[in-house]
Design an enzyme around this catalytic site. Structure first.
Site, PDB file in Angstrom:
ATOM      1  CE  LYS A 379      46.865  -3.207  40.266  1.00 36.81           C
ATOM      2  NZ  LYS A 379      46.176  -2.340  39.295  1.00 36.81           N
ATOM      3  CB  THR A 410      36.707  -0.663  44.707  1.00 36.91           C
ATOM      4  OG1 THR A 410      35.868  -1.689  44.153  1.00 36.91           O
ATOM      5  CG2 THR A 410      36.708  -0.777  46.220  1.00 36.91           C
ATOM      6  N   GLY A 412      37.528   2.131  39.392  1.00 31.66           N
ATOM      7  CA  GLY A 412      38.638   2.996  38.989  1.00 31.66           C
ATOM      8  C   GLY A 412      39.870   2.864  39.845  1.00 31.66           C
ATOM      9  CB  THR A 413      40.781   0.544  42.618  1.00 31.77           C
ATOM     10  OG1 THR A 413      39.623   0.804  43.394  1.00 31.77           O
ATOM     11  CG2 THR A 413      41.970   0.348  43.532  1.00 31.77           C
ATOM     12  N   GLY A 414      42.342   0.563  39.969  1.00 35.94           N
ATOM     13  CA  GLY A 414      43.574   0.253  39.245  1.00 35.94           C
ATOM     14  C   GLY A 414      44.061   1.402  38.388  1.00 35.94           C
ATOM     15  CB  CYS A 415      42.259   3.697  36.080  1.00 31.16           C
ATOM     16  SG  CYS A 415      41.413   2.491  35.043  1.00 31.16           S
TER      17      CYS A 415
END
Length: 472
Positions: A379, A410, A412-415
């Site tokens: 990412k 932003t 919690g974006t990765g989860c």
């Protein structure tokens, strides 16, 4: 029943055919067609009986290629006939009316004739170019669609089908897709079978697909298990969980971390998988080497597609993975990983490389693949310019770009992104499509984020789910 992943065997050149077939069955193959014209007759019967036994253990259908007498001798479930390999009536005399008879066809006329003569299913192909038969006639996806409209019996799409092409064949109406090298030549036949077999989940009612999240809890609700279960549920799948750690956190940061005992993590995973099961697993915060070891042991016993989000640092800067755990992740978990989804800092830490450009992203992705991950999504949100993510799927590179959204919300974006990918795969999408749709989902989740708290607010799972579902 002829439905799902239909695997045709190649020759037993390595003496390991039975092991490869067993792995394909573990990965979700529902039909095995035995084809080997090189072995002497007695050895063919012996090999066919062995494969028939493997199929019976898991309730799969065993079909013999071309030879009705061999099918009878090894007590196969049926035979598949080519256009020049005898008639349905002749096969019925040998096998009786309880066995399955399939016929290869290339035209609507041949398909209708086979159905009229009493075939139980038909094969249509070659749909795509294939390297296994040099003299094959290419019929294409349009012919498959025409045959689907013309006949009522099950259709097997044959020829040149792999992970991405299976999607088009299923959409065109195939009840099953037949593959050879896409599974049998893969170093990991179980994983290769699983990623195609799951594509038939698209026919299931909602909640469609089962996703197990193995991650930490976020008391603020924006990331971790909470974000995963929101994502999975709102996108229409069934989510289950195994907690690895409890955190006391909000939008301003992490106040404390309380890891779960590793035995309890193992108990949670076993409780879910032994009863509810899962189509995909998504891992997030694993925290320690001991917990990573527990998760790796549980996954190694099963053939599940695992999406690993290597959570290392919280949005506010708190470490979420102990330093000594990185080595365990590399040694134990990465070789079991179907897709790893690091951001730039995580990719740098794991691969040991600096990533400053998109070209660097590809170099890092290939390095992570060499370390064991089957596929890699890096990412690029930490790089300047548009938010570009790079997917290395097998040997193919795919670029997913989106506008950069300037917002502090932003959390919690990765989860959320990785959970969406795991969900779409569990629901029947091939990898590239799953990432593409998850990218659209997370972009909208960031765009529509509503400010909550006084720090990094959470993304908007609800609005994003409505947006991507309304596009279907």
């Amino acid at each position: 029943m002829i439905k799902g992943l239909y695997v045709i065997t190649d020759s037993d050149r390595d003496g390991n055919l039975a092991a490869r077939v067993e792995a394909a069955l573990q990965g979700g193959a529902r039909v095995i067609q035995y084809r080997d014209k090189e072995l002497p007759a007695e050895r063919r019967i012996e090999a066919a009986r062995q494969l028939a036994g493997l199929c019976r253990k898991v309730g799969a259908t065993f079909i013999v290629n071309d030879d009705a007498n061999l099918a009878a001798a090894c007590e196969a479930d049926g035979v598949h006939l080519g256009q020049g390999d005898g008639t349905v009536a002749e096969a019925r005399k040998i096998l009786g009316h309880q066995r399955i008879i399939g016929v290869s066809t290339r035209t609507v006329e041949q398909a209708l004739k086979a159905e009229t003569q009493g075939a139980d299913y038909i094969g249509v192909g070659s749909i795509y170019p294939t390297g296994t038969k040099q003299d094959t006639e290419l019929v294409g996806i349009d012919t498959l669609k025409k045959v689907r409209r013309a006949v009522k019996i099950p259709i097997v799409a044959i020829g040149g089908i792999d992970r991405e092409r299976a999607d088009e064949a299923i959409t065109a109406g195939a009840d099953a897709v037949a593959v050879i090298s896409a599974v049998m030549a893969d170093p990991f036949p179980s994983l290769a079978a699983r990623e195609i077999a799951l594509q038939f989940n698209r026919h299931l009612p909602y909640p469609r697909g089962r996703v197990l999240s193995v991650a930490g809890s976020d008391s603020g609700g924006g990331a971790g298990i909470q974000a995963d279960l929101k994502t999975i549920t709102l996108l229409g799948a069934f989510g289950s969980s195994a907690l690895t750690a409890l955190t006391a956190q909000n939008t301003r940061g992490v106040r404390g971390i309380h890891p779960c005992p590793e035995d309890f993590v193992a108990d949670q995973i076993e409780a879910v998988l032994s009863d509810l099961g899962a189509d995909t697993v998504k891992t997030g915060m694993l925290y320690s080497a001991e917990i990573i070891g527990v998760v790796a042991r549980a996954l190694k016993r099963r053939n599940l597609l695992t999406v690993v989000d290597p959570v290392m640092i919280a949005k506010g800067g708190a470490p979420l993975l102990q330093q000594q755990a990185v080595d365990t992740l590399l040694a134990r978990l990465l070789p079991l990983t179907y897709l790893i989804t690091p951001n730039i800092p995580e990719a740098e830490a794991i691969a040991g490389l600096k990533v400053k450009t998109e070209a660097d992203m590809e170099v890092a992705a290939r390095a992570l693949q060499k370390l064991g991950a089957r596929n890699v999504l890096i990412k690029g949100g930490h790089l300047p310019g548009p938010a570009v993510d790079l997917l290395l799927a097998g040997d193919s590179v795919h670029r997913f770009g989106a506008e950069r959204l300037e917002t502090p919300n932003t959390h919690g974006t990765g989860c959320t992104y990785s959970a969406a990918i795991a969900t779409f795969i569990a629901q029947g999408m091939p990898l590239v499509k799953a990432v593409e749709k998850a990218k659209a989902f997370i972009t909208e989740a960031i765009r529509s984020a509503v400010p909550l708290g006084s720090g990094h607010g959470p993304v908007n799972h609800w609005q994003a789910a409505k947006a991507v579902i309304s596009d279907e």
